[in-house]
Write an enzyme that holds these catalytic residues in place. Structure first.
Site, PDB file in Angstrom:
ATOM      1  N   LYS A  95      35.625  67.351  25.740  1.00 27.15           N
ATOM      2  CA  LYS A  95      35.619  65.889  25.901  1.00 27.15           C
ATOM      3  C   LYS A  95      36.967  65.471  26.477  1.00 27.15           C
ATOM      4  O   LYS A  95      37.985  65.506  25.787  1.00 27.15           O
ATOM      5  CB  LYS A  95      35.407  65.171  24.570  1.00 27.15           C
ATOM      6  N   GLY A 122      33.129  60.813  27.132  1.00 26.43           N
ATOM      7  CA  GLY A 122      32.759  59.680  26.286  1.00 26.43           C
ATOM      8  C   GLY A 122      33.897  59.213  25.410  1.00 26.43           C
ATOM      9  O   GLY A 122      35.038  59.677  25.536  1.00 26.43           O
ATOM     10  N   GLY A 131      36.279  58.528  22.178  1.00 23.26           N
ATOM     11  CA  GLY A 131      36.783  59.331  21.073  1.00 23.26           C
ATOM     12  C   GLY A 131      36.005  59.069  19.803  1.00 23.26           C
ATOM     13  O   GLY A 131      35.652  59.995  19.066  1.00 23.26           O
ATOM     14  N   VAL A 172      31.908  60.556  20.916  1.00 17.82           N
ATOM     15  CA  VAL A 172      31.793  61.974  21.294  1.00 17.82           C
ATOM     16  C   VAL A 172      32.838  62.821  20.549  1.00 17.82           C
ATOM     17  O   VAL A 172      32.522  63.894  20.028  1.00 17.82           O
ATOM     18  CB  VAL A 172      31.939  62.125  22.825  1.00 17.82           C
ATOM     19  N   GLY A 173      34.079  62.315  20.499  1.00 15.67           N
ATOM     20  CA  GLY A 173      35.141  63.081  19.822  1.00 15.67           C
ATOM     21  C   GLY A 173      34.814  63.312  18.354  1.00 15.67           C
ATOM     22  O   GLY A 173      34.904  64.432  17.846  1.00 15.67           O
ATOM     23  N   GLU A 205      47.770  69.250  18.687  1.00 17.34           N
ATOM     24  CA  GLU A 205      49.005  69.041  19.454  1.00 17.34           C
ATOM     25  C   GLU A 205      49.207  67.534  19.518  1.00 17.34           C
ATOM     26  O   GLU A 205      48.463  66.842  20.203  1.00 17.34           O
ATOM     27  CB  GLU A 205      48.878  69.620  20.870  1.00 17.34           C
ATOM     28  N   CYS A 214      54.666  64.213  25.944  1.00 21.28           N
ATOM     29  CA  CYS A 214      54.841  64.405  24.499  1.00 21.28           C
ATOM     30  C   CYS A 214      56.164  65.082  24.170  1.00 21.28           C
ATOM     31  O   CYS A 214      56.727  64.868  23.109  1.00 21.28           O
ATOM     32  CB  CYS A 214      53.674  65.196  23.933  1.00 21.28           C
ATOM     33  N   GLU A 227      57.391  57.057  18.773  1.00 25.12           N
ATOM     34  CA  GLU A 227      57.135  57.560  20.119  1.00 25.12           C
ATOM     35  C   GLU A 227      56.819  56.359  21.012  1.00 25.12           C
ATOM     36  O   GLU A 227      55.909  55.587  20.710  1.00 25.12           O
ATOM     37  CB  GLU A 227      55.937  58.511  20.064  1.00 25.12           C
TER      38      GLU A 227
HETATM   39  P1  NAD Z   1      44.553  59.531  21.754  1.00 24.18           P
HETATM   40  O1  NAD Z   1      44.752  60.134  20.411  1.00 24.18           O
HETATM   41  O2  NAD Z   1      44.233  58.104  21.836  1.00 24.18           O
HETATM   42  O3  NAD Z   1      43.351  60.278  22.493  1.00 24.18           O
HETATM   43  C1  NAD Z   1      43.340  61.671  22.697  1.00 24.18           C
HETATM   44  C2  NAD Z   1      41.894  62.113  22.811  1.00 24.18           C
HETATM   45  O4  NAD Z   1      41.271  61.943  21.543  1.00 24.18           O
HETATM   46  C3  NAD Z   1      41.068  61.304  23.798  1.00 24.18           C
HETATM   47  O5  NAD Z   1      40.138  62.146  24.423  1.00 24.18           O
HETATM   48  C4  NAD Z   1      40.368  60.313  22.901  1.00 24.18           C
HETATM   49  O6  NAD Z   1      39.160  59.835  23.441  1.00 24.18           O
HETATM   50  C5  NAD Z   1      40.122  61.147  21.666  1.00 24.18           C
HETATM   51  N1  NAD Z   1      39.975  60.391  20.430  1.00 24.18           N
HETATM   52  C6  NAD Z   1      40.497  59.177  20.120  1.00 24.18           C
HETATM   53  N2  NAD Z   1      40.119  58.813  18.873  1.00 24.18           N
HETATM   54  C7  NAD Z   1      39.358  59.825  18.396  1.00 24.18           C
HETATM   55  C8  NAD Z   1      38.681  60.026  17.174  1.00 24.18           C
HETATM   56  N3  NAD Z   1      38.676  59.132  16.199  1.00 24.18           N
HETATM   57  N4  NAD Z   1      37.994  61.190  17.003  1.00 24.18           N
HETATM   58  C9  NAD Z   1      37.973  62.122  17.974  1.00 24.18           C
HETATM   59  N5  NAD Z   1      38.590  61.972  19.164  1.00 24.18           N
HETATM   60  C10 NAD Z   1      39.274  60.831  19.373  1.00 24.18           C
HETATM   61  O7  NAD Z   1      45.841  59.907  22.589  1.00 24.18           O
HETATM   62  P2  NAD Z   1      46.175  59.550  24.115  1.00 24.18           P
HETATM   63  O8  NAD Z   1      46.562  58.123  24.162  1.00 24.18           O
HETATM   64  O9  NAD Z   1      45.090  60.034  25.026  1.00 24.18           O
HETATM   65  O10 NAD Z   1      47.433  60.493  24.393  1.00 24.18           O
HETATM   66  C11 NAD Z   1      48.722  60.122  24.012  1.00 24.18           C
HETATM   67  C12 NAD Z   1      49.145  60.846  22.751  1.00 24.18           C
HETATM   68  O11 NAD Z   1      48.935  62.239  22.897  1.00 24.18           O
HETATM   69  C13 NAD Z   1      50.622  60.692  22.469  1.00 24.18           C
HETATM   70  O12 NAD Z   1      50.837  60.477  21.098  1.00 24.18           O
HETATM   71  C14 NAD Z   1      51.191  62.034  22.882  1.00 24.18           C
HETATM   72  O13 NAD Z   1      52.394  62.381  22.279  1.00 24.18           O
HETATM   73  C15 NAD Z   1      50.102  62.955  22.529  1.00 24.18           C
HETATM   74  N6  NAD Z   1      50.220  64.194  23.298  1.00 24.18           N
HETATM   75  C16 NAD Z   1      50.585  65.347  22.668  1.00 24.18           C
HETATM   76  C17 NAD Z   1      50.725  66.512  23.387  1.00 24.18           C
HETATM   77  C18 NAD Z   1      51.110  67.813  22.734  1.00 24.18           C
HETATM   78  O14 NAD Z   1      50.831  68.845  23.306  1.00 24.18           O
HETATM   79  N7  NAD Z   1      51.705  67.828  21.572  1.00 24.18           N
HETATM   80  C19 NAD Z   1      50.494  66.514  24.747  1.00 24.18           C
HETATM   81  C20 NAD Z   1      50.151  65.323  25.354  1.00 24.18           C
HETATM   82  C21 NAD Z   1      50.012  64.170  24.608  1.00 24.18           C
END
Ligand code: NAD
Length: 471
Positions: free
Chosen positions: A169, A200, A202, A205-206, A244, A278, A378
């Site tokens: 996803k 889809g 989060g 689908v997540g 991550e 990140c 962050e």
């Molecule tokens: P996010 O958590 O909003 O979304 C990440 C993914 O999770 C997306 O595909 C989203 O649709 C899905 N998602 C959201 N809510 C969910 C839920 N309840 N259940 C399952 N899936 C869900 O994050 P973002 O805004 O896409 O990315 C930014 C964040 O990611 C920052 O905090 C950043 O630090 C972190 N990040 C970490 C790394 C790492 O390797 N440590 C790398 C890149 C980004």
């Protein structure tokens, strides 16, 4: 490209519903097209297809897995410029960085796993026990938007190498490179069901993937909040979990370091991909006596990152990915000012003449308290917080005063001294005197930055079960 279908069981198929989401160009605010939003029943189909592929893929020969990994790398390489431009438009990554990181790094990762599979691994014995490593089962991969293809490939490549079918996803903000990957999978004649794409929300689908009984392991990259939700949903079925998450990394400069180099590299690192990284070194921790000089140096380097069109090869700072991300960065800049830090350059207002596109000004704060919001949260934008330290012990204490522990850096004229500080930092990765990124090194975080490791040989472990066979 077919953005209205999902890729399941080796074919492009219609999802049950008709929902879709608009993808927006970060620099122009124009639509880049609509991408399908799948539902829970679509997830069931994809997980079933992946499970149907498990027996044969988990028993596949290393040569076949390596062939697939190399074919995916070659297929993506042939479309490198298209991928770079696509992600530049979605995320705002300056095009030259997009070519070097967004499009090219996934090729290195795929080929590194092909090499690892081909090299094999000697069978381990402990006394009368043969230790076998076996694929964990079907993997669900949930990816963010900031390095959308890299973070997908950091999960897909080791899963394929380990013998695990995968259901992906991607992020809704930057999903299109995942469709390119699916097209490349189709062209590479990857066995049906080994790779499945279910775009889809989060929350739909997540979450369905995280709790699905047919999923053995979940690999998630994103925010702490969503990661915690995924962990809770995966817990009842006792799933393998890789998380991550975020970071607030410290760039520690000791008193015998080359300050100008440390600040120059530090600002570039902090502002990489508009600060939407990140691992960004968002806290610059400098000797108290060098604080003012560090602020002046940082001002100059930051102002050299003028916001501009990310498609222009001369641009070093593009826009934020979207409106809510820009607003969140601006709000945190306001908070920094309100809490009393010195605004050295930048600020919360739009950069001059850039009303269209989600741009923010490159911003540096000096005299930041270690407990300030801008030193703890962050920001995910081009905002640097400079904090003064009173010696090595104090610098270590400041670096560790964080709920995160993803990355960090130490600068010193004495490598031994820098290594001693690096050893005391509670963080998954540290660069000493600008040590280069190594895509084979284990990548992941301490504390709220996550669980597990990606990349290189250690990145395989999360996709493998250990079996002890006594003879
Ligand atoms: P996010 O958590 O909003 O979304 C990440 C993914 O999770 C997306 O595909 C989203 O649709 C899905 N998602 C959201 N809510 C969910 C839920 N309840 N259940 C399952 N899936 C869900 O994050 P973002 O805004 O896409 O990315 C930014 C964040 O990611 C920052 O905090 C950043 O630090 C972190 N990040 C970490 C790394 C790492 O390797 N440590 C790398 C890149 C980004």
């Amino acid at each position: 490209m077919e953005l209205g279908k999902m890729f399941v069981g080796g074919a492009w198929v219609d999802p049950a519903g008709e929902d879709s989401v608009e993808v927006i160009n970060a620099a122009t605010e124009q639509s880049l097209g609509r991408v399908v939003r799948c539902e829970e029943g679509d997830v069931d189909r994809a997980v079933a297809a992946a499970n149907a592929a498990f027996d044969s893929w988990s028993a596949s020969e290393p040569e076949e897995r390596a062939r697939v990994l190399r074919a995916l790398a070659d297929g993506l390489e042939a479309r490198g410029q298209e991928i770079a431009e696509m992600i530049t438009d979605e995320v705002g990554t300056p095009i030259r960085i997009a070519q070097r990181i967004q499009a090219a790094l996934p090729l290195t990762v795929l080929r590194s796993y092909a090499d690892l599979v081909e090299a094999g691994r000697p069978q381990e014995r402990i006394g009368n026990t043969i230790v076998r490593r076996e694929p964990v089962g079907v993997v669900a991969a949930i990816a963010p938007w900031n390095y959308p293809l890299h973070q997908v490939v950091a999960k897909v490549a080791p899963a394929i190498a380990a013998g695990c079918p995968i259901v992906l996803k991607p992020s809704e903000m930057a999903p299109r490179s995942a469709f390119v990957l699916a097209e490349v999978v189709e062209a590479a004649e990857v066995p049906a069901g080994v790779f499945n794409l279910v775009p889809g929300r989060g929350s739909v689908v997540g979450e369905a993937l995280a709790r699905h009984d047919g999923v053995a392991a979940v690999s998630f990259t994103g925010s702490v909040e969503a990661g915690a939700k995924v962990a809770a949903l995966a817990a009842p079925a006792i799933k393998r979990l890789t998380l991550e998450l975020g970071g607030k990394s410290a760039n520690v400069v000791l008193d015998d370091a080359d300050l100008a180099t440390a600040v120059k590299v530090g600002v570039a690192n902090c502002f990489l991909n508009g600060g939407q990284t990140c691992t960004a070194w968002t806290r610059l921790v400098v000797p108290r006596e060098s604080h003012d000089e560090a602020c002046e140096l940082a001002r100059g380097f930051a102002e050299a990152h003028a916001p501009g069109d990310p498609r222009d090869p001369g641009t070093r700072l593009g826009p934020m990915v979207g409106e809510s991300q820009r607003q969140s960065v601006r709000d945190l800049i306001e908070t920094g000012i309100a809490e009393g830090a010195d605004l050295i350059t930048g600020g919360a207002g739009a950069p001059e003449g850039m009303e269209t596109g989600y741009f923010v000004r490159p911003t540096v704060f000096g005299a930041v308290e270690r407990s300030a919001t801008i030193a703890q949260e962050e920001i995910f934008g081009p905002v640097l917080s400079i904090i003064a330290h009173d010696g090595d012990d104090d610098a270590v204490a400041i670096a560790n005063d964080s709920k995160y522990g993803l990355h960090g850096s130490v600068w010193s004229g004495d490598e031994k001294r820098a290594l001693a500080v690096a050893a005391r930092m509670r963080t998954g990765t540290v660069d000493v005197n600008g040590g280069a990124y190594n895509p084979l090194a284990p990548f992941g975080g301490y504390k709220k930055s996550g669980v597990g490791r990606e990349m290189g040989p250690y990145g395989l472990e999360d996709y493998l079960e250990l079996k002890a066979v006594q003879v």
